[in-house]
Design an enzyme around this catalytic site. Structure first.
Site, PDB file in Angstrom:
ATOM      1  CG  ASP A   5      -1.801   1.198   1.487  1.00 13.78           C
ATOM      2  OD1 ASP A   5      -2.385   1.391   0.502  1.00 13.78           O
ATOM      3  OD2 ASP A   5      -1.462   1.909   2.414  1.00 13.78           O
ATOM      4  CG  ASP A  57      -1.711   7.718   0.549  1.00 13.59           C
ATOM      5  OD1 ASP A  57      -0.884   8.604   0.303  1.00 13.59           O
ATOM      6  OD2 ASP A  57      -2.186   7.409  -0.361  1.00 13.59           O
ATOM      7  CG  ASP A  69      -1.990   2.106   6.294  1.00 16.63           C
ATOM      8  OD1 ASP A  69      -2.702   2.983   7.094  1.00 16.63           O
ATOM      9  OD2 ASP A  69      -2.070   1.971   5.341  1.00 16.63           O
TER      10      ASP A  69
END
Length: 212
Positions: free
Chosen positions: A7, A9, A162
């Site tokens: 991922d 961001d 995240d």
């Protein structure tokens, strides 16, 4: 060697200050109070359209679709406040030297993704980059994640993210998930399925070695 998809961001970069700046430039144009960093952080994760919907709802604005072109205009230029998390660059280098194949799968639209990768000098960092508008669906739908792994060829699969969106995408794709705990998640860690959790990027090479 493994295929590792990341991922963007909240995992590799802290982009909330730039996203908030783009949001607040948009809100200023319609005479509305700005978002705080905490609000912007809470709205990130499911793509620009959902972000704008949440932003509009938080400020009592109707017709969020009308704000979308304004927001994208600013978002596609918002790179100056974004920072790479400590240890990320060294870890990506180490993983590549070890022979792992690296890809990116983000819900960020393609043009802001391309802009921030160029700003960071990461245009050639990943063998495949799938953005939030690269396919008809986005995470947590597993299709973008599967497409990213398919583009990387053969080998064990690992996804690094995240958030709860990332955890659900990995679960639905049947892929082991590594979670970066300082990122943008709002759910408790114990509520998210994951193969391993880490808060220091220097740990990643060793974690991957136990899985690949």
């Amino acid at each position: 060697m493994a295929r590792i998809v990341f991922d963007l961001d909240g995992t590799l970069i802290d982009s909330v200050p730039d996203i908030a700046a783009a949001a607040n430039a948009t809100l200023a144009e319609v005479g509305v109070a700005p978002l705080s960093l905490a609000e912007a952080r809470g709205f990130v994760g499911e793509g620009a359209g959902v972000f704008v919907e949440r932003m509009a709802q938080a400020r009592g604005l109707s017709e969020p679709a009308r704000l979308m072109p304004r927001f994208l205009h600013h978002y596609e230029r918002a790179v100056g406040l974004t920072e790479i998390y400590p240890g990320v660059a060294a870890s990506l280098d180490a993983l590549a030297r070890a022979g792992h194949r690296l890809g990116l799968c983000t819900n960020k639209p393609a043009r802001p993704t391309e802009a921030v990768l160029a700003h960071l000098g990461w245009q050639e960092r990943f063998e495949v980059v799938l953005a939030g508008d690269s396919l008809p669906s986005r995470k947590p739908d597993p299709a973008p994640l599967r497409a990213a792994f398919d583009a990387l060829g053969d080998g064990p699969m690992i996804y690094v993210g995240d958030s709860e969106i990332d955890a659900e995408a990995a679960r639905r794709a049947g892929v082991p998930f590594l979670i970066y705990t300082p990122g943008y998640r709002s759910a408790d860690l114990q509520d998210l399925p994951h193969a391993a959790a880490f808060d220091d990027w220097s740990e990643v090479l060793a974690i991957v070695a136990t899985m690949a």
